[in-house]
Write a protein that holds these residues in place. Structure first.
Motif, mmCIF file in Angstrom:
data_model
loop_
_atom_site.group_PDB
_atom_site.id
_atom_site.type_symbol
_atom_site.label_atom_id
_atom_site.label_comp_id
_atom_site.label_asym_id
_atom_site.label_seq_id
_atom_site.Cartn_x
_atom_site.Cartn_y
_atom_site.Cartn_z
ATOM 1 N N VAL A 8 0.854 -1.188 0.000
ATOM 2 C CA VAL A 8 0.000 0.000 0.000
ATOM 3 C C VAL A 8 0.892 1.242 0.000
ATOM 4 C CG1 VAL A 8 -1.835 1.269 1.187
ATOM 5 C CG2 VAL A 8 -1.786 -1.233 1.293
ATOM 6 N N VAL A 9 0.523 2.211 -0.809
ATOM 7 C CA VAL A 9 1.208 3.505 -0.847
ATOM 8 C C VAL A 9 0.167 4.574 -0.510
ATOM 9 C CG1 VAL A 9 2.470 5.161 -2.252
ATOM 10 C CG2 VAL A 9 2.882 2.716 -2.545
ATOM 11 N N THR A 10 0.440 5.360 0.538
ATOM 12 C CA THR A 10 -0.486 6.384 1.000
ATOM 13 C C THR A 10 0.109 7.764 0.754
ATOM 14 O OG1 THR A 10 -1.378 4.926 2.707
ATOM 15 C CG2 THR A 10 -1.775 7.288 2.969
ATOM 16 N N TYR A 11 -0.644 8.601 0.065
ATOM 17 C CA TYR A 11 -0.262 9.995 -0.153
ATOM 18 C C TYR A 11 -1.027 10.851 0.865
ATOM 19 C CZ TYR A 11 1.578 8.256 -4.572
ATOM 20 O OH TYR A 11 2.272 7.555 -5.529
ATOM 21 N N VAL A 12 -0.291 11.531 1.735
ATOM 22 C CA VAL A 12 -0.875 12.373 2.776
ATOM 23 C C VAL A 12 -0.895 13.813 2.254
ATOM 24 C CG1 VAL A 12 -0.765 13.104 5.177
ATOM 25 C CG2 VAL A 12 0.010 10.801 4.530
ATOM 26 N N ILE A 13 -2.093 14.338 2.036
ATOM 27 C CA ILE A 13 -2.277 15.666 1.444
ATOM 28 C C ILE A 13 -2.689 16.631 2.553
ATOM 29 C CG2 ILE A 13 -3.554 17.007 -0.275
ATOM 30 C CD1 ILE A 13 -4.004 14.342 -1.759
ATOM 31 N N SER A 14 -1.920 17.683 2.722
ATOM 32 C CA SER A 14 -2.230 18.725 3.706
ATOM 33 C C SER A 14 -2.722 19.969 2.979
ATOM 34 C CB SER A 14 -0.999 19.063 4.551
ATOM 35 O OG SER A 14 -0.547 17.928 5.261
ATOM 36 N N MET A 15 -3.780 20.563 3.514
ATOM 37 C CA MET A 15 -4.355 21.750 2.894
ATOM 38 C C MET A 15 -4.838 22.696 3.981
ATOM 39 S SD MET A 15 -7.709 19.843 1.377
ATOM 40 C CE MET A 15 -8.740 18.811 2.425
ATOM 41 N N GLU A 16 -4.763 23.978 3.669
ATOM 42 C CA GLU A 16 -5.106 25.027 4.623
ATOM 43 C C GLU A 16 -6.269 25.852 4.075
ATOM 44 O OE1 GLU A 16 -2.955 28.846 6.843
ATOM 45 O OE2 GLU A 16 -1.836 27.569 5.452
ATOM 46 N N ARG A 17 -7.206 26.169 4.960
ATOM 47 C CA ARG A 17 -8.387 26.930 4.554
ATOM 48 C C ARG A 17 -8.061 28.432 4.517
ATOM 49 N NH1 ARG A 17 -13.854 25.404 5.459
ATOM 50 N NH2 ARG A 17 -13.117 23.921 7.029
ATOM 51 N N ARG A 18 -8.599 29.099 3.512
ATOM 52 C CA ARG A 18 -8.506 30.564 3.462
ATOM 53 C C ARG A 18 -9.736 31.134 4.170
ATOM 54 N NH1 ARG A 18 -6.738 29.101 -1.940
ATOM 55 N NH2 ARG A 18 -4.571 29.741 -2.261
#
Length: 468
Positions: free
Chosen positions: A273-283
């Motif tokens: 399994v390969v997991t891509y951890v995506i971080s995002m910030e709210r404006r």
């Protein structure tokens, strides 16, 4: 008919026609025959052309070598035996050794963050996923095919890794069902995906929050003994390319990308399994302008009404109208936030605390109004009691017997003031209500300033929670 002529510089060459469908071809048989007969070729099968700059060439392909006329992609496809009716090569894992697993390298590029629904705890991504693997059974020599080293074929032509996204709840499949094949057996399949994923959104600091969502890619049909999934580039390189091709500039900002490779155990077997951890910030600009600032403005207006010179009845009317306006903003917030959460978001505490402070201001005004009416009633009672006390001596004097004049010396009563005659004892000083009303201004100031300092403390705590 001679092939060349000494008197003319023109040279004659013979070109063989392309192979027909009856020609025996296939992988492993690299001697395609262009002759319908082994013993020779008739003139009807030859294409005579005149080329003044070439030497005469009339040779049949030697055994064990590909013919020199093959210069089309169709011939490469025919050589790979793709047009065969047997589709087993499209379903069987192309492993050359049973002891070594097939390695699939992945590349990821995030293109857009389409939507984040806090109510449903879902997020929709648009990304491009590239897969690369080796198939040693699909190779050819580019020199035998005019240096053709790459062809593009449909995805179902050969075996391709069946991938599965663990967090996927909805999405659209890609229409780009093609893959590139190079001469050394390297396959590359690049497909765009629009996928809705389930994500645990932590909205404690809404709208100043940062979310992290996982996108896990696995293939649960083949254990790690048969197939291993790895990343082709580093997270920094993928992050750089994703930011350069990022399309949306909306509510969410793509801030970071990390990769986790692990093995998932399922039914006594391990899967890659390969997991891509995506971080995002709210404006948060939109929510500040639409929710937070209007609420603060309404509360300042409530404080201005509370400290204003209006009567208590008018203050209560204004404060109730402000509370109704604040409740409309709370309804808008309720449509955004999820119904359940481990901890209440800070913005919910902010709205609830502001609402309670407004209610407290109304109660303070009601209390002051009650004290004012109570003081007026007390003034009326004391005033009526004083009037009764003044009227009682007058009534007693009126009912007493008349005084007889002095018999001797004819003395008469002195001329007393008219107010004193028939009134009895001197009048008591009248009760002054102004002295009793000093309690109300002091009480009002105590309530107002305590409410003001309580509000300052509350907003300071909310600011610390949002900034921490």
């Amino acid at each position: 008919m001679p092939l060349t002529s000494e008197s003319s510089p023109v040279s004659w060459s013979i070109r063989f026609p392309p192979p027909t469908s009856d020609t025996a071809r296939g992988h492993g048989n690299k001697v395609p025959s262009t002759m319908s007969q082994r013993d020779g070729t008739s003139q009807a099968q030859m294409n005579w052309s005149c080329s003044p700059a070439r030497e005469p060439s009339l040779r049949a392909p030697e055994a064990g070598a590909a013919p020199r006329y093959v210069c089309t992609y169709y011939d490469v496809v025919e050589y790979l035996n793709v047009s065969s009716h047997s589709k087993l090569h499209a379903h069987i894992l192309p492993k050359t050794s049973l002891k070594e697993p097939l390695e699939v390298k992945m590349d990821f590029m995030l293109v857009a963050i389409l939507s984040v629904v806090e109510k449903l705890q879902t997020v929709t991504f648009y990304f491009v996923l590239s897969l690369e693997w080796k198939n040693s059974f699909a190779t050819w020599n580019p020199q035998d095919f005019c240096n053709i080293s790459k062809v593009v074929l449909p995805t179902d032509t050969y075996w391709s890794p069946p991938i599965f996204i663990l967090e996927r709840v909805n999405g659209q499949n890609s229409n780009l069902d093609y893959m590139a094949i190079t001469h050394n057996g390297s396959f590359n399949s690049t497909q765009p995906f629009q996928v809705t994923l389930t994500c645990s959104l932590m909205i404690l600091k809404f709208p100043f929050d940062t979310q992290t969502c996982n996108l896990s890619v696995a293939s649960f049909l083949y254990p790690v003994t048969d197939l291993v999934m790895k990343t082709r580039r580093t997270p920094a390189e993928m992050m750089r390319d994703s930011q350069s091709y990022f399309l949306t500039d909306g509510e969410w900002k793509f801030t970071n990308l990390s990769i986790i490779e692990y093995r998932e155990k399922l039914d006594d077997e391990e899967f890659s399994v390969v997991t891509y951890v995506i971080s995002m910030e709210r404006r948060p600009t939109l929510y500040i302008l639409n929710l937070i600032l209007p609420t603060c403005a309404l509360y300042l207006l409530d404080m201005a009404v509370l400290f204003g010179p209006s009567s208590l009845e008018e203050k209560i009317n204004f404060q109730i109208a402000i509370i109704l306006g604040s409740s409309m903003l709370a309804v808008i917030l309720n449509n955004i936030l999820p119904t359940s959460s481990n901890k209440p978001p800070v913005i919910v505490v902010f709205f609830l605390g502001t609402f309670l402070l407004m209610i407290m201001a109304v109660l303070d005004t009601f209390f002051l109004l009650h004290q004012q009416h109570k003081s007026l009633r007390l003034d009326k009672v004391l005033g009526s009691f004083q009037q009764d006390a003044r009227a009682e001596p007058a009534t007693r004097a009126a009912n007493a017997p008349t005084t007889k004049p002095l018999a001797k010396e004819g003395a008469r009563l002195p001329n007393l003031p008219q107010a004193a005659q028939g009134k009895g004892p001197p009048a008591q000083p009248r009760w002054q209500p102004q002295e009793q009303d000093l309690f109300l201004p002091v009480l009002e100031k105590v309530l107002l300033y305590s409410h003001f300092f309580l509000s300052l403390g509350f907003f300071a705590v909310i600011s610390l929670k949002w900034s921490s």
